[in-house]
Design an enzyme around this catalytic site. Structure first.
Site, PDB file in Angstrom:
ATOM      1  N   HIS A 107       0.881  -1.097  -0.061  1.00 57.57           N
ATOM      2  CA  HIS A 107      -0.110  -0.103   0.008  1.00 57.57           C
ATOM      3  C   HIS A 107       0.920   1.362   0.062  1.00 57.57           C
ATOM      4  O   HIS A 107       1.978   1.239   0.552  1.00 57.57           O
ATOM      5  CB  HIS A 107      -0.939  -0.090   1.283  1.00 57.57           C
ATOM      6  CG  HIS A 107      -1.921   1.120   1.486  1.00 57.57           C
ATOM      7  ND1 HIS A 107      -2.498   1.644   0.206  1.00 57.57           N
ATOM      8  CD2 HIS A 107      -2.165   1.953   2.437  1.00 57.57           C
ATOM      9  CE1 HIS A 107      -3.130   2.807   0.582  1.00 57.57           C
ATOM     10  NE2 HIS A 107      -3.069   2.900   2.067  1.00 57.57           N
ATOM     11  N   SER A 251     -35.515  -9.909  -7.847  1.00 55.75           N
ATOM     12  CA  SER A 251     -36.781  -9.787  -8.371  1.00 55.75           C
ATOM     13  C   SER A 251     -36.826  -8.542  -9.280  1.00 55.75           C
ATOM     14  O   SER A 251     -36.034  -7.545  -8.955  1.00 55.75           O
ATOM     15  CB  SER A 251     -37.709 -10.051  -7.473  1.00 55.75           C
ATOM     16  OG  SER A 251     -37.729  -8.857  -6.247  1.00 55.75           O
TER      17      SER A 251
END
Length: 342
Positions: A107, A251
């Site tokens: 990092h 859905s």
């Protein structure tokens, strides 16, 4: 399109004859060390005295002090916490680096904000897996890999990129793909993503949803499942095939709600303005300065916020539910948490 590298672009033989010191043996440290050793590399571990020392020895590694490991190694990979790295570097690494060595990071924080300023005669590169250490290890063992970022900040030898790519191949990242970046861009985008979406934004969103349902009289267990537990299910779908794959799997009712209610909860103009303010603090060093000061001053704010979160109803209820569910060990329950230490 960013430059990408794969196994055919990496020559792991570049590491032949080089000793690699992994500084730290926590989440990333143990994974890098084990993967590199399994790839045929010469690996030693550099640690301060603590619980990780015994663990590394049990895993069959030679364990030395950080100073001794740095002096003995050709490549020194710093895999300790951001807030610890600068002090460890000053105390045990800097004086033991010499011309021709390579200093590596997973990092860019300490290089980007100049908490660590390496000498001009060493290579400085980044090998950053985009996944936690246990995944870096498990994917390697399965014959796969975790995608990685590569960056070369300082190329004293003229072979910095070759060494970095070989290192990443050694931990398995070339099997998945390696994206080229810079320390500057990796640091700023990583901090931004963590603060606005992945950790800061998502945690606040989950907490708000949980609290609204509980305040409306719904059972906290229902609120936990609907606003927290199911986040993983949705994110897995997105990671596999993008938002379209998620929408395909949910859905039509849920997808319609996404379009009509998402912008009500997170109005784009306002959210983006807030995000730009966060990005500005990252770019100009304001955030880094606050975090560095927080660690120098006893972490009073940090520790108080951590303690408050632990007492929040969503955490208490969540732990109770996870402790009573068969999926707790395989789905990230409390016993499966991956922690970092040096």
């Amino acid at each position: 399109m960013a430059k990408m590298y794969y196994e055919q672009d990496c020559d792991i033989n570049v590491l032949n004859g080089k000793k690699i010191a992994i500084i730290g043996y926590g989440s990333q440290g143990h994974a890098h060390a084990l993967n590199l050793r399994d790839s045929g590399c010469d690996v030693i571990i550099g640690l301060r005295q603590g619980r990780s020392w015994k663990k590394a020895e049990e895993d069959g590694f030679t364990v030395l002090s950080v100073a001794e490991a740095t002096a003995a190694a050709d490549i020194v990979m710093m895999l300790v916490n951001d807030e610890s790295a600068a002090a460890i570097y000053r105390e045990s690494v800097a004086a033991n680096l010499s011309a021709g060595k390579a200093l590596a990071f997973a990092h860019g924080f300490n290089i980007r904000y100049q908490q660590i300023v390496p000498p001009a005669d060493v290579d400085v590169f980044m090998a950053a897996p985009k996944g936690p250490g246990h995944t870096v290890r498990s994917q390697y063992v399965a014959g796969k890999g975790v995608p990685c970022l590569v960056a070369v900040e300082q190329d004293a030898s003229g072979k910095g990129l070759d060494i970095a790519l070989a290192y990443i191949a050694g931990i398995g990242g070339a099997r998945a793909g390696i994206m080229e970046t810079t320390f500057h861009d990796e640091t700023e985008t990583d901090l931004f993503g963590e603060q606005t979406v992945l950790c800061g934004g998502l945690v606040d969103l989950m907490q708000c949803g949980f609290e609204v349902l509980c305040e409306a009289g719904y059972a906290p267990e229902n609120a936990y499942f609907e606003c927290i537990h199911e986040v993983k299910l949705i994110v897995d779908l997105i990671a596999k095939g993008g938002i379209a794959a998620m929408n395909y799997s949910i859905s039509d009712t849920a997808e319609y709600g996404e379009y009509v209610s998402g912008p009500r909860v997170l109005p784009h103009d306002q959210v983006k303005a807030n995000m730009r303010a966060v990005l500005s603090d990252i770019q100009d060093g304001t955030f880094a300065g606050k975090w560095i000061a927080e660690n120098k001053n006893g972490r009073t704010f940090f520790n108080s916020k951590r303690a408050l979160l632990a007492k929040h109803q969503m955490e208490v209820v969540g732990k109770e539910l996870r402790d009573n569910m068969l999926w707790k060990d395989s789905e990230g329950g409390d016993k499966g948490l991956d922690t970092a230490s040096t």
